[in-house]
Scaffold this motif. Sequence first.
Motif, PDB file in Angstrom:
ATOM      1  N   ILE A  27       4.224   5.706 -13.253  1.00 35.65           N
ATOM      2  CA  ILE A  27       3.583   4.211 -13.906  1.00 35.65           C
ATOM      3  C   ILE A  27       3.767   3.196 -13.737  1.00 35.65           C
ATOM      4  N   ILE A  28       5.529   2.911 -14.023  1.00 36.53           N
ATOM      5  CA  ILE A  28       5.877   1.348 -14.047  1.00 36.53           C
ATOM      6  C   ILE A  28       5.573   1.237 -12.266  1.00 36.53           C
ATOM      7  N   LEU A  29       5.502   2.189 -11.354  1.00 39.83           N
ATOM      8  CA  LEU A  29       5.748   1.562  -9.874  1.00 39.83           C
ATOM      9  C   LEU A  29       4.007   1.680 -10.160  1.00 39.83           C
ATOM     10  N   ALA A  30       2.826   2.062 -10.801  1.00 39.76           N
ATOM     11  CA  ALA A  30       1.578   1.932  -9.753  1.00 39.76           C
ATOM     12  C   ALA A  30       1.754   0.464 -10.340  1.00 39.76           C
ATOM     13  N   ALA A  31       2.304  -0.031 -11.849  1.00 41.06           N
ATOM     14  CA  ALA A  31       1.696  -0.685 -12.118  1.00 41.06           C
ATOM     15  C   ALA A  31       1.790  -2.320 -11.210  1.00 41.06           C
ATOM     16  N   GLU A  32       2.902  -1.840 -11.506  1.00 46.64           N
ATOM     17  CA  GLU A  32       3.844  -3.012 -10.551  1.00 46.64           C
ATOM     18  C   GLU A  32       3.886  -3.474  -8.553  1.00 46.64           C
ATOM     19  N   THR A  33       3.383  -1.751  -8.477  1.00 49.89           N
ATOM     20  CA  THR A  33       2.578  -2.150  -6.847  1.00 49.89           C
ATOM     21  C   THR A  33       1.205  -2.417  -7.123  1.00 49.89           C
ATOM     22  N   LYS A  34      -0.026  -2.232  -8.107  1.00 51.04           N
ATOM     23  CA  LYS A  34      -1.030  -2.807  -7.919  1.00 51.04           C
ATOM     24  C   LYS A  34      -0.997  -3.811  -8.284  1.00 51.04           C
ATOM     25  N   SER A  35      -0.150  -4.873  -8.646  1.00 57.36           N
ATOM     26  CA  SER A  35      -0.112  -6.373  -8.765  1.00 57.36           C
ATOM     27  C   SER A  35       0.280  -6.948  -7.836  1.00 57.36           C
ATOM     28  N   LEU A  36       0.484  -6.330  -7.306  1.00 60.87           N
ATOM     29  CA  LEU A  36       0.956  -6.579  -5.569  1.00 60.87           C
ATOM     30  C   LEU A  36       0.459  -6.577  -4.528  1.00 60.87           C
ATOM     31  N   LEU A  37      -0.688  -5.639  -4.667  1.00 61.83           N
ATOM     32  CA  LEU A  37      -1.859  -5.550  -4.457  1.00 61.83           C
ATOM     33  C   LEU A  37      -2.577  -6.124  -4.592  1.00 61.83           C
ATOM     34  N   LEU A  38      -3.116  -6.657  -5.336  1.00 61.32           N
ATOM     35  CA  LEU A  38      -3.980  -7.414  -6.075  1.00 61.32           C
ATOM     36  C   LEU A  38      -3.626  -9.063  -5.508  1.00 61.32           C
ATOM     37  N   GLY A  39      -2.543  -9.196  -5.032  1.00 60.72           N
ATOM     38  CA  GLY A  39      -1.753 -10.486  -5.061  1.00 60.72           C
ATOM     39  C   GLY A  39      -1.829 -11.581  -5.852  1.00 60.72           C
ATOM     40  N   GLU A  40      -0.554 -11.031  -5.538  1.00 62.05           N
ATOM     41  CA  GLU A  40       0.872 -12.154  -6.708  1.00 62.05           C
ATOM     42  C   GLU A  40       1.313 -13.433  -6.254  1.00 62.05           C
ATOM     43  N   ILE A  57       0.976  -1.206   0.384  1.00 62.62           N
ATOM     44  CA  ILE A  57       0.204   0.060  -0.314  1.00 62.62           C
ATOM     45  C   ILE A  57       1.283   1.805   0.046  1.00 62.62           C
ATOM     46  N   TYR A  58       1.963   1.386   0.880  1.00 66.84           N
ATOM     47  CA  TYR A  58       2.554   2.456   0.723  1.00 66.84           C
ATOM     48  C   TYR A  58       3.958   2.478  -0.442  1.00 66.84           C
ATOM     49  N   ALA A  59       3.847   1.298  -0.629  1.00 66.20           N
ATOM     50  CA  ALA A  59       4.682   1.684  -2.385  1.00 66.20           C
ATOM     51  C   ALA A  59       3.731   2.361  -3.527  1.00 66.20           C
ATOM     52  N   PHE A  60       2.752   1.660  -3.120  1.00 64.23           N
ATOM     53  CA  PHE A  60       1.583   2.192  -4.290  1.00 64.23           C
ATOM     54  C   PHE A  60       1.313   4.031  -3.399  1.00 64.23           C
ATOM     55  N   LEU A  61       1.090   4.431  -3.105  1.00 63.18           N
ATOM     56  CA  LEU A  61       1.440   5.809  -2.178  1.00 63.18           C
ATOM     57  C   LEU A  61       2.600   6.520  -2.881  1.00 63.18           C
ATOM     58  N   VAL A  62       4.056   5.627  -2.793  1.00 62.37           N
ATOM     59  CA  VAL A  62       5.462   6.291  -3.145  1.00 62.37           C
ATOM     60  C   VAL A  62       5.046   7.150  -4.672  1.00 62.37           C
TER      61      VAL A  62
END
Length: 314
Positions: A207-220, A78-83
């Motif tokens: 945008i790259i960071l948001a895409a990668e952390t979104k995937s982690l938030l959804l659950g990998e 979550i905090y990485a996505f905020l970044v």
Amino acid sequence: MSASGGTKAIVAALAANLAIAVAKFVAFLFSGSSSMLAESVHSLADSGNQGLLLLGGKKAQREATPQHPFGYGRERYIYAFLVSIVLFSVGGMFAIYEGYEKIKHPHEIEAWYWPVGVLVFAIIAESFSFRTAIKESNHTRGNLTWTQFVRRAKAPELPVVLLEDLGALVGLILALVGVSLALATGDGVWDGIGTLCIGILLILIAIILAAETKSLLLGEAAGTEEVEKIEKALVDGDTVTRVIHMRTLHLGPEELLVAAKVAVEHDDTATEIANAINAAEERIRAAVPIARVIYLEPDIYSETAAAEGKNPAK
């Protein structure tokens, strides 16, 4: 990624960015360079981002509660996505706005030695921070390329710091080019163009960071290597004869959930099956220590159903 390795890289980046932000802002006050103002805001935003990563790591260490039985490991995501949001809004959008204004209303750079001197200092300081992030990442990167490491890493801190530091270094070079061209030509438009390029760069990284952390938030799921180790550990060839199907999910960077349906012999007793399940859980935890939550369901495997393409579990 080890928590200590990520923390070391974050602290190194935080110290560098705070020092650089102050130096850049002083250079802006003396020179009036828009590139320096954009870069000072960029460094200030990066410092806030590193603070967010440290806060997320701290919050993720909380014990599980009845309301959150699987713990708080995803706080780090979550905090990485905020970044990424801060980098996009505070860093990127501000730089684009400042660059547009400077192109529209250019003015000559004053006291040129301030921005040039600070940019050289910032490049050196940022290089040391980037070097620390690379060194810590190499401990866990293995044979992966840097692109694969950023895309597959389950712990977000090192990829975030790596991309931030890379963006900072490229941004500093763009600022130096813009300021140098403005000084050489006497036209402040080049300073604005450099600032605009910095803004575009920061938005792309965000945008790259948001895409990668979104995937982690959804659950990998676990990586291929971990999945193979778990499947191998499950089957003992005696009571547990095969894995019918399995699902894995990262509850946090260093906590994995494993749910599997395994085949047992139809004439095994309940005690034999229970003992086999317990033994399988121990083997999984020995093979993949981050497998903290494990649910195994015994079933009877049907060769006929599997051959017909149906559910092989009876």
